[in-house]
Enzyme design. Structure first.
Site, mmCIF file in Angstrom:
data_model
loop_
_atom_site.group_PDB
_atom_site.id
_atom_site.type_symbol
_atom_site.label_atom_id
_atom_site.label_comp_id
_atom_site.label_asym_id
_atom_site.label_seq_id
_atom_site.Cartn_x
_atom_site.Cartn_y
_atom_site.Cartn_z
ATOM 1 N N GLU A 113 36.014 38.135 34.508
ATOM 2 C CA GLU A 113 35.445 39.198 34.020
ATOM 3 C C GLU A 113 35.123 39.332 32.512
ATOM 4 O O GLU A 113 34.291 39.772 32.018
ATOM 5 C CB GLU A 113 36.156 40.475 34.518
ATOM 6 C CG GLU A 113 36.022 40.626 36.084
ATOM 7 C CD GLU A 113 36.866 41.626 36.928
ATOM 8 O OE1 GLU A 113 35.876 42.311 37.614
ATOM 9 O OE2 GLU A 113 37.665 41.903 36.506
ATOM 10 N N GLU A 133 40.774 38.510 43.789
ATOM 11 C CA GLU A 133 41.661 39.903 43.743
ATOM 12 C C GLU A 133 41.966 40.050 45.149
ATOM 13 O O GLU A 133 42.977 40.583 45.524
ATOM 14 C CB GLU A 133 40.775 41.037 43.055
ATOM 15 C CG GLU A 133 41.214 40.943 41.576
ATOM 16 C CD GLU A 133 40.072 39.937 40.761
ATOM 17 O OE1 GLU A 133 39.902 40.305 39.462
ATOM 18 O OE2 GLU A 133 39.340 39.353 41.483
#
Length: 259
Positions: A113, A133
């Site tokens: 990210e 995640e």
């Protein structure tokens, strides 16, 4: 290997108008803690404020980019968010000037990210990128789920998000998410070459072009031309625009003044 408290979590180096920003926690795979978030945010502030700097590169020490949030630090109460820049000091508000991610090894979870918060990505061949995640019952809430559907096929984004499995840089290059592939160990050099090509151009034009590309998704079809004109108009009336035209006509390199 334990972390050296004497070593800054983020290093900066100036190279011919380019600010190289290095996440410097290789002992924890450059995981993001509070110090990293603050260091990146402050480095971006420096990049944007210094007229001598034309572009930035964000990379990691130790042969890899970033493993994401430092879960140990998070459990202890450290926040990997910093001010209005958000996660890692970059996810919600990046640099005004062009910023390139130079990836070796891997960029996963929050590390990926961070990379997609940059404007361009250079990755070493064989590097792994992804958002794992879900494997920890977490959500990639640092920008991946918001930005990736605009940049690559919907079903591929779903595969990344729902399996949590990383993909090689070569596949991201095929989708256009990675701009350039480099030999292993050569991502920073390739990013410096790309930054040098960017840094030759007019700084006002760079900032305006970046802003238009980023903000257009918020504009309606009726607004696009007017909004673009508000941003690009001052550039056409600038001293640099006249200098660019004169330099072209006189067959010489332009001298930009940022005004």
């Amino acid at each position: 290997m334990s972390e050296d408290p004497q070593q800054p979590a983020v290093l900066t180096e100036r190279r011919d108008g380019v600010l190289v920003i290095t996440i410097n926690r290789p002992e924890v795979r450059n995981a993001v803690n509070g110090a990293v978030a603050q260091g990146i945010a402050e480095a971006l502030d420096t990049l944007d404020a210094d007229d001598e700097l034309r572009a930035g590169i964000l990379t990691g020490a130790g042969g890899f980019f970033c493993a994401g949030m430092d879960l140990g630090a998070f459990v202890k109460g450290e926040s990997p968010w910093y001010g209005d820049r958000g996660f890692a000091g970059i996810a919600q508000r990046g640099a005004r000037k062009p910023l390139i991610a130079a990836i070796e090894g891997f960029a996963v979870a929050g590390g990926f990210e961070i990379a997609i918060a940059c404007d361009l990505i250079v990755a070493a061949e064989g590097a792994k990128l992804g958002i794992p995640e879900a494997k920890r019952s977490l959500v990639a809430a640092g920008g991946a789920l918001l930005h990736l559907p605009k940049r690559m096929p919907y079903h591929v984004v779903m595969e990344l998000a729902l399996t949590g499995d990383p993909m090689p840089a070569e596949r991201f290059h095929a989708y256009g998410v990675v701009n350039r592939l480099a030999p292993a160990g050569g991502a920073l050099d390739a990013a410096l070459d790309l930054a040098a090509a960017i840094a030759e151009n007019g700084p006002l034009a760079l900032a305006a072009s970046k802003e238009i590309v980023q903000r257009q998704f918020d504009w309606t079809a009726d607004e696009q031309w007017a909004k673009q004109g508000e941003i690009s108009g001052p550039v056409f009336g600038s001293e640099d625009a006249k200098e660019g035209a004169s330099a072209f006509k006189e067959k010489r390199d332009p001298v930009w003044r940022g005004r």
